[in-house]
Design a protein around this motif. Structure first.
Motif, PDB file in Angstrom:
ATOM      1  N   THR A  61      20.764  28.991   1.441  1.00 24.25           N
ATOM      2  CA  THR A  61      19.632  28.583   0.616  1.00 24.25           C
ATOM      3  C   THR A  61      19.764  27.099   0.318  1.00 24.25           C
ATOM      4  OG1 THR A  61      19.498  30.757  -0.403  1.00 24.25           O
ATOM      5  CG2 THR A  61      18.421  28.948  -1.564  1.00 24.25           C
ATOM      6  N   LEU A  62      18.746  26.351   0.680  1.00 27.84           N
ATOM      7  CA  LEU A  62      18.703  24.917   0.411  1.00 27.84           C
ATOM      8  C   LEU A  62      17.749  24.667  -0.746  1.00 27.84           C
ATOM      9  CD1 LEU A  62      18.373  23.651   4.096  1.00 27.84           C
ATOM     10  CD2 LEU A  62      20.455  23.925   2.741  1.00 27.84           C
ATOM     11  N   ASN A  63      18.159  23.839  -1.678  1.00 27.42           N
ATOM     12  CA  ASN A  63      17.322  23.491  -2.822  1.00 27.42           C
ATOM     13  C   ASN A  63      16.953  22.018  -2.724  1.00 27.42           C
ATOM     14  OD1 ASN A  63      17.377  26.018  -4.379  1.00 27.42           O
ATOM     15  ND2 ASN A  63      19.577  25.642  -4.336  1.00 27.42           N
ATOM     16  N   PRO A  64      15.786  21.728  -2.108  1.00 25.31           N
ATOM     17  CA  PRO A  64      15.405  20.334  -1.918  1.00 25.31           C
ATOM     18  C   PRO A  64      15.151  19.624  -3.253  1.00 25.31           C
ATOM     19  CG  PRO A  64      13.658  21.796  -1.169  1.00 25.31           C
ATOM     20  CD  PRO A  64      14.799  22.650  -1.594  1.00 25.31           C
ATOM     21  N   ARG A  65      15.476  18.351  -3.269  1.00 28.48           N
ATOM     22  CA  ARG A  65      15.229  17.504  -4.435  1.00 28.48           C
ATOM     23  C   ARG A  65      14.451  16.297  -3.949  1.00 28.48           C
ATOM     24  NH1 ARG A  65      18.349  17.834  -8.945  1.00 28.48           N
ATOM     25  NH2 ARG A  65      18.606  15.580  -9.025  1.00 28.48           N
ATOM     26  N   LEU A  66      13.425  15.934  -4.679  1.00 31.24           N
ATOM     27  CA  LEU A  66      12.577  14.825  -4.277  1.00 31.24           C
ATOM     28  C   LEU A  66      12.320  13.932  -5.477  1.00 31.24           C
ATOM     29  CD1 LEU A  66      10.652  13.536  -2.130  1.00 31.24           C
ATOM     30  CD2 LEU A  66       8.863  15.001  -3.094  1.00 31.24           C
ATOM     31  N   SER A  67      12.604  12.661  -5.302  1.00 27.38           N
ATOM     32  CA  SER A  67      12.278  11.667  -6.332  1.00 27.38           C
ATOM     33  C   SER A  67      11.153  10.800  -5.789  1.00 27.38           C
ATOM     34  CB  SER A  67      13.498  10.799  -6.640  1.00 27.38           C
ATOM     35  OG  SER A  67      14.537  11.571  -7.175  1.00 27.38           O
ATOM     36  N   VAL A  68      10.181  10.508  -6.640  1.00 28.31           N
ATOM     37  CA  VAL A  68       9.014   9.732  -6.219  1.00 28.31           C
ATOM     38  C   VAL A  68       8.758   8.635  -7.240  1.00 28.31           C
ATOM     39  CG1 VAL A  68       6.561   9.802  -5.654  1.00 28.31           C
ATOM     40  CG2 VAL A  68       7.989  11.801  -5.199  1.00 28.31           C
ATOM     41  N   GLY A  69       8.559   7.412  -6.742  1.00 25.60           N
ATOM     42  CA  GLY A  69       8.141   6.291  -7.582  1.00 25.60           C
ATOM     43  C   GLY A  69       6.686   5.999  -7.306  1.00 25.60           C
ATOM     44  N   VAL A  70       5.881   5.900  -8.351  1.00 29.96           N
ATOM     45  CA  VAL A  70       4.432   5.766  -8.202  1.00 29.96           C
ATOM     46  C   VAL A  70       3.943   4.454  -8.808  1.00 29.96           C
ATOM     47  CG1 VAL A  70       2.193   6.759  -8.831  1.00 29.96           C
ATOM     48  CG2 VAL A  70       4.130   8.263  -8.336  1.00 29.96           C
ATOM     49  N   THR A  71       3.077   3.792  -8.083  1.00 31.52           N
ATOM     50  CA  THR A  71       2.347   2.633  -8.598  1.00 31.52           C
ATOM     51  C   THR A  71       1.079   2.484  -7.759  1.00 31.52           C
ATOM     52  OG1 THR A  71       2.560   0.319  -9.297  1.00 31.52           O
ATOM     53  CG2 THR A  71       3.405   0.865  -7.121  1.00 31.52           C
ATOM     54  N   ILE A  72       0.154   1.680  -8.209  1.00 30.16           N
ATOM     55  CA  ILE A  72      -1.001   1.307  -7.389  1.00 30.16           C
ATOM     56  C   ILE A  72      -1.148  -0.202  -7.483  1.00 30.16           C
ATOM     57  CG2 ILE A  72      -2.211   3.515  -7.562  1.00 30.16           C
ATOM     58  CD1 ILE A  72      -4.083   2.245  -9.591  1.00 30.16           C
ATOM     59  N   ALA A  73      -1.783  -0.773  -6.477  1.00 30.22           N
ATOM     60  CA  ALA A  73      -1.961  -2.225  -6.433  1.00 30.22           C
ATOM     61  C   ALA A  73      -2.909  -2.676  -7.543  1.00 30.22           C
ATOM     62  CB  ALA A  73      -2.509  -2.637  -5.075  1.00 30.22           C
ATOM     63  N   LYS A  74      -2.549  -3.794  -8.122  1.00 26.35           N
ATOM     64  CA  LYS A  74      -3.410  -4.427  -9.120  1.00 26.35           C
ATOM     65  C   LYS A  74      -4.036  -5.657  -8.483  1.00 26.35           C
ATOM     66  CE  LYS A  74       0.038  -2.786 -12.280  1.00 26.35           C
ATOM     67  NZ  LYS A  74       0.731  -2.108 -11.177  1.00 26.35           N
ATOM     68  N   ALA A  75      -5.115  -6.135  -9.040  1.00 25.21           N
ATOM     69  CA  ALA A  75      -5.792  -7.311  -8.493  1.00 25.21           C
ATOM     70  C   ALA A  75      -4.806  -8.461  -8.339  1.00 25.21           C
ATOM     71  CB  ALA A  75      -6.935  -7.721  -9.410  1.00 25.21           C
ATOM     72  N   GLY A  76      -4.792  -9.046  -7.167  1.00 22.67           N
ATOM     73  CA  GLY A  76      -3.944 -10.201  -6.916  1.00 22.67           C
ATOM     74  C   GLY A  76      -2.543  -9.874  -6.428  1.00 22.67           C
ATOM     75  N   GLN A  77      -2.161  -8.601  -6.422  1.00 21.57           N
ATOM     76  CA  GLN A  77      -0.826  -8.237  -5.943  1.00 21.57           C
ATOM     77  C   GLN A  77      -0.803  -8.203  -4.422  1.00 21.57           C
ATOM     78  OE1 GLN A  77       0.289  -4.476  -7.890  1.00 21.57           O
ATOM     79  NE2 GLN A  77       2.171  -5.517  -8.471  1.00 21.57           N
ATOM     80  N   ASN A  78       0.295  -8.679  -3.853  1.00 19.99           N
ATOM     81  CA  ASN A  78       0.452  -8.561  -2.407  1.00 19.99           C
ATOM     82  C   ASN A  78       1.261  -7.302  -2.101  1.00 19.99           C
ATOM     83  OD1 ASN A  78       3.278  -9.141  -2.482  1.00 19.99           O
ATOM     84  ND2 ASN A  78       2.807 -11.330  -2.574  1.00 19.99           N
ATOM     85  N   VAL A  79       1.390  -6.993  -0.832  1.00 19.37           N
ATOM     86  CA  VAL A  79       2.066  -5.770  -0.418  1.00 19.37           C
ATOM     87  C   VAL A  79       3.508  -5.745  -0.909  1.00 19.37           C
ATOM     88  CG1 VAL A  79       2.881  -4.493   1.605  1.00 19.37           C
ATOM     89  CG2 VAL A  79       0.584  -5.426   1.586  1.00 19.37           C
ATOM     90  N   ASP A  80       4.198  -6.869  -0.819  1.00 19.29           N
ATOM     91  CA  ASP A  80       5.596  -6.918  -1.260  1.00 19.29           C
ATOM     92  C   ASP A  80       5.732  -6.585  -2.739  1.00 19.29           C
ATOM     93  OD1 ASP A  80       6.528  -7.572   1.281  1.00 19.29           O
ATOM     94  OD2 ASP A  80       6.386  -9.731   0.905  1.00 19.29           O
ATOM     95  N   ASP A  81       4.795  -7.073  -3.558  1.00 15.54           N
ATOM     96  CA  ASP A  81       4.834  -6.778  -4.994  1.00 15.54           C
ATOM     97  C   ASP A  81       4.629  -5.283  -5.262  1.00 15.54           C
ATOM     98  OD1 ASP A  81       5.189  -9.473  -5.571  1.00 15.54           O
ATOM     99  OD2 ASP A  81       3.056  -9.817  -5.999  1.00 15.54           O
ATOM    100  N   VAL A  82       3.694  -4.679  -4.552  1.00 14.53           N
ATOM    101  CA  VAL A  82       3.408  -3.253  -4.745  1.00 14.53           C
ATOM    102  C   VAL A  82       4.620  -2.412  -4.330  1.00 14.53           C
ATOM    103  CG1 VAL A  82       1.921  -1.319  -4.077  1.00 14.53           C
ATOM    104  CG2 VAL A  82       0.930  -3.589  -4.466  1.00 14.53           C
ATOM    105  N   LEU A  83       5.213  -2.746  -3.194  1.00 14.58           N
ATOM    106  CA  LEU A  83       6.394  -2.006  -2.737  1.00 14.58           C
ATOM    107  C   LEU A  83       7.564  -2.197  -3.695  1.00 14.58           C
ATOM    108  CD1 LEU A  83       6.242  -2.615   1.112  1.00 14.58           C
ATOM    109  CD2 LEU A  83       5.758  -0.500  -0.124  1.00 14.58           C
ATOM    110  N   ARG A  84       7.724  -3.391  -4.242  1.00 14.09           N
ATOM    111  CA  ARG A  84       8.794  -3.638  -5.216  1.00 14.09           C
ATOM    112  C   ARG A  84       8.582  -2.779  -6.452  1.00 14.09           C
ATOM    113  NH1 ARG A  84       7.816  -8.893  -7.569  1.00 14.09           N
ATOM    114  NH2 ARG A  84       6.466  -7.580  -8.803  1.00 14.09           N
TER     115      ARG A  84
END
Length: 86
Positions: free
Chosen positions: A35-58
């Motif tokens: 029996t495997l018990n998967p664990r998942l961690s998720v970080g959530v954000t959305i882009a704000k006006a003026g943010q570039n891709v690097d900022d959103v990923l950070r």
């Protein structure tokens, strides 16, 4: 939990979808007699006006780090007040 039927328009929509993914992947799995018990961690954000891709990923990475630091196996929404940037 029902999410917005037409995609992500607000941070709460993104959090809802991430929570559904988390829930869907949390059920124990049987694999070769174990029996495997998967664990998942998720970080959530959305882009704000003026943010570039690097900022959103950070920001998403910071939220993921916070999820792991809190014990993992959870969804955490990015909180700009919780990070120090210089």
């Amino acid at each position: 939990m029902r999410c917005h039927p037409r995609g992500v328009h607000h941070l709460t929509d993104a959090e809802c979808i991430a929570s559904q993914i988390h829930e869907a992947t949390s059920a124990p799995l049987e694999f070769r007699g174990n029996t495997l018990n998967p664990r998942l961690s998720v970080g959530v954000t959305i882009a704000k006006a003026g943010q570039n891709v690097d900022d959103v990923l950070r920001d998403a990475d910071d939220a993921l780090y916070a999820a792991e630091a809190a014990g993992g196996d959870r969804v955490v929404v990015f909180d700009p007040d919780s990070v120090e940037r210089g």
